[in-house]
Design a protein around this motif. Sequence first.
Motif, mmCIF file in Angstrom:
data_model
loop_
_atom_site.group_PDB
_atom_site.id
_atom_site.type_symbol
_atom_site.label_atom_id
_atom_site.label_comp_id
_atom_site.label_asym_id
_atom_site.label_seq_id
_atom_site.Cartn_x
_atom_site.Cartn_y
_atom_site.Cartn_z
ATOM 1 N N GLY A 1 0.813 -1.217 0.000
ATOM 2 C CA GLY A 1 0.000 0.000 0.000
ATOM 3 C C GLY A 1 0.841 1.259 0.000
ATOM 4 O O GLY A 1 0.537 2.222 -0.706
ATOM 5 N N LEU A 2 1.903 1.262 0.790
ATOM 6 C CA LEU A 2 2.788 2.430 0.828
ATOM 7 C C LEU A 2 3.526 2.613 -0.491
ATOM 8 O O LEU A 2 3.705 3.744 -0.954
ATOM 9 C CB LEU A 2 3.793 2.294 1.973
ATOM 10 N N SER A 3 3.933 1.518 -1.109
ATOM 11 C CA SER A 3 4.606 1.605 -2.410
ATOM 12 C C SER A 3 3.680 2.231 -3.445
ATOM 13 O O SER A 3 4.084 3.109 -4.208
ATOM 14 C CB SER A 3 5.046 0.218 -2.883
ATOM 15 N N ARG A 4 2.447 1.779 -3.459
ATOM 16 C CA ARG A 4 1.465 2.312 -4.419
ATOM 17 C C ARG A 4 1.169 3.778 -4.129
ATOM 18 O O ARG A 4 1.097 4.598 -5.040
ATOM 19 C CB ARG A 4 0.185 1.479 -4.352
ATOM 20 N N ALA B 1 10.541 3.757 -3.345
ATOM 21 C CA ALA B 1 10.867 5.019 -4.030
ATOM 22 C C ALA B 1 9.884 6.101 -3.584
ATOM 23 O O ALA B 1 8.698 5.837 -3.379
ATOM 24 C CB ALA B 1 10.787 4.816 -5.540
ATOM 25 N N ASN B 2 10.377 7.307 -3.430
ATOM 26 C CA ASN B 2 9.582 8.481 -3.079
ATOM 27 C C ASN B 2 9.081 8.455 -1.638
ATOM 28 O O ASN B 2 8.109 9.116 -1.309
ATOM 29 C CB ASN B 2 8.401 8.668 -4.050
ATOM 30 N N LEU B 3 9.749 7.690 -0.775
ATOM 31 C CA LEU B 3 9.395 7.701 0.640
ATOM 32 C C LEU B 3 10.186 8.813 1.316
ATOM 33 O O LEU B 3 11.408 8.879 1.196
ATOM 34 C CB LEU B 3 9.714 6.354 1.293
ATOM 35 N N GLY B 4 9.487 9.693 2.021
ATOM 36 C CA GLY B 4 10.132 10.842 2.639
ATOM 37 C C GLY B 4 10.533 10.639 4.085
ATOM 38 O O GLY B 4 11.317 11.393 4.632
ATOM 39 N N GLU C 1 4.024 5.902 -5.215
ATOM 40 C CA GLU C 1 4.079 5.959 -6.677
ATOM 41 C C GLU C 1 3.085 6.985 -7.225
ATOM 42 O O GLU C 1 3.387 7.720 -8.160
ATOM 43 C CB GLU C 1 3.741 4.568 -7.222
ATOM 44 N N LEU C 2 1.905 7.050 -6.631
ATOM 45 C CA LEU C 2 0.846 7.928 -7.130
ATOM 46 C C LEU C 2 0.892 9.343 -6.572
ATOM 47 O O LEU C 2 0.331 10.262 -7.176
ATOM 48 C CB LEU C 2 -0.522 7.323 -6.798
ATOM 49 N N ALA C 3 1.534 9.539 -5.441
ATOM 50 C CA ALA C 3 1.453 10.810 -4.710
ATOM 51 C C ALA C 3 2.072 11.996 -5.437
ATOM 52 O O ALA C 3 1.569 13.105 -5.335
ATOM 53 C CB ALA C 3 2.089 10.662 -3.337
ATOM 54 N N GLY C 4 3.175 11.805 -6.104
ATOM 55 C CA GLY C 4 3.838 12.934 -6.740
ATOM 56 C C GLY C 4 4.630 13.782 -5.765
ATOM 57 O O GLY C 4 5.196 14.802 -6.139
#
Length: 76
Positions: A15-18, A46-49, A21-24
């Motif tokens: 869920g976090l990966s998805r 990827a894209n985890l802050g 991916e979608l958050a931008g």
Amino acid sequence: DIGRDGMLVGPDIDGLSRSAELAGAPVIASGGVSSLDDVLALMRIANLGGVITGKALYEGRFTVGEALDALSQVQS
């Protein structure tokens, strides 16, 4: 995943990966983190802050220093 918050059952990696991916924008993972293995698994997204590790820290499952050490070893 608020259903996992404070439960120490592991984060919802899929869920976090998805979401990331979608958050931008960078996503903050929260809910379910119970171990350093969870933190290390999350860093692969990827894209985890960042990661919130509330109850795991409170219960002494690991320290902030241990988490930083583990992450620095993987990043080197």
